[in-house]
Write a protein that holds these residues in place. Structure first.
Motif, PDB file in Angstrom:
ATOM      1  N   ILE A   1      30.986 -27.438 -27.630  1.00  0.00           N
ATOM      2  CA  ILE A   1      32.115 -26.503 -27.657  1.00  0.00           C
ATOM      3  C   ILE A   1      32.910 -26.716 -28.943  1.00  0.00           C
ATOM      4  O   ILE A   1      33.402 -27.813 -29.200  1.00  0.00           O
ATOM      5  N   ASP A   2      33.025 -25.643 -29.737  1.00  0.00           N
ATOM      6  CA  ASP A   2      33.839 -25.697 -30.952  1.00  0.00           C
ATOM      7  C   ASP A   2      34.151 -24.270 -31.374  1.00  0.00           C
ATOM      8  O   ASP A   2      33.276 -23.406 -31.335  1.00  0.00           O
TER       9      ASP A   2
ATOM     10  N   ALA B   1      36.275 -22.763 -24.786  1.00  0.00           N
ATOM     11  CA  ALA B   1      36.156 -23.703 -23.675  1.00  0.00           C
ATOM     12  C   ALA B   1      36.092 -22.984 -22.342  1.00  0.00           C
ATOM     13  O   ALA B   1      35.382 -23.417 -21.430  1.00  0.00           O
TER      14      ALA B   1
ATOM     15  N   SER C   1      32.979 -31.673 -27.154  1.00  0.00           N
ATOM     16  CA  SER C   1      33.988 -30.645 -27.365  1.00  0.00           C
ATOM     17  C   SER C   1      34.971 -31.035 -28.452  1.00  0.00           C
ATOM     18  O   SER C   1      35.432 -32.178 -28.518  1.00  0.00           O
TER      19      SER C   1
ATOM     20  N   GLY D   1      39.949 -29.200 -25.674  1.00  0.00           N
ATOM     21  CA  GLY D   1      38.901 -30.056 -25.131  1.00  0.00           C
ATOM     22  C   GLY D   1      39.382 -31.005 -24.048  1.00  0.00           C
ATOM     23  O   GLY D   1      38.653 -31.297 -23.102  1.00  0.00           O
TER      24      GLY D   1
END
Length: 68
Positions: A6-7, A35, A53, A62
């Motif tokens: 996740i980014d 997210a 994350s 995150g």
């Protein structure tokens, strides 16, 4: 093995996925720019073994993902 990456920064997300694929070629890697989409995937039944994350993501960070 299933990884979630996740980014919100496309370049960083791509680099993270490349590193994960190189480190664990057999892993299933799911990438998310938000997210909330990763959490939705979990709610729909996905069960990642590891979540990578970014901490600072607009909307839900995150750490909030971890808490949920």
């Amino acid at each position: 093995m299933m990884f979630f990456a996740i980014d919100d920064e496309p370049r960083m997300l791509r680099m993270l996925c490349e590193v994960l694929a190189e480190a664990e070629p057999e892993a299933e890697i799911w990438d998310f720019s938000k997210a909330s989409k990763a959490l939705a995937a979990i709610e729909e039944g996905a069960r990642p073994d590891v979540v990578f994350s970014d901490i600072e993501i607009p909307g839900m960070d995150g750490l909030e993902v971890l808490a949920r």
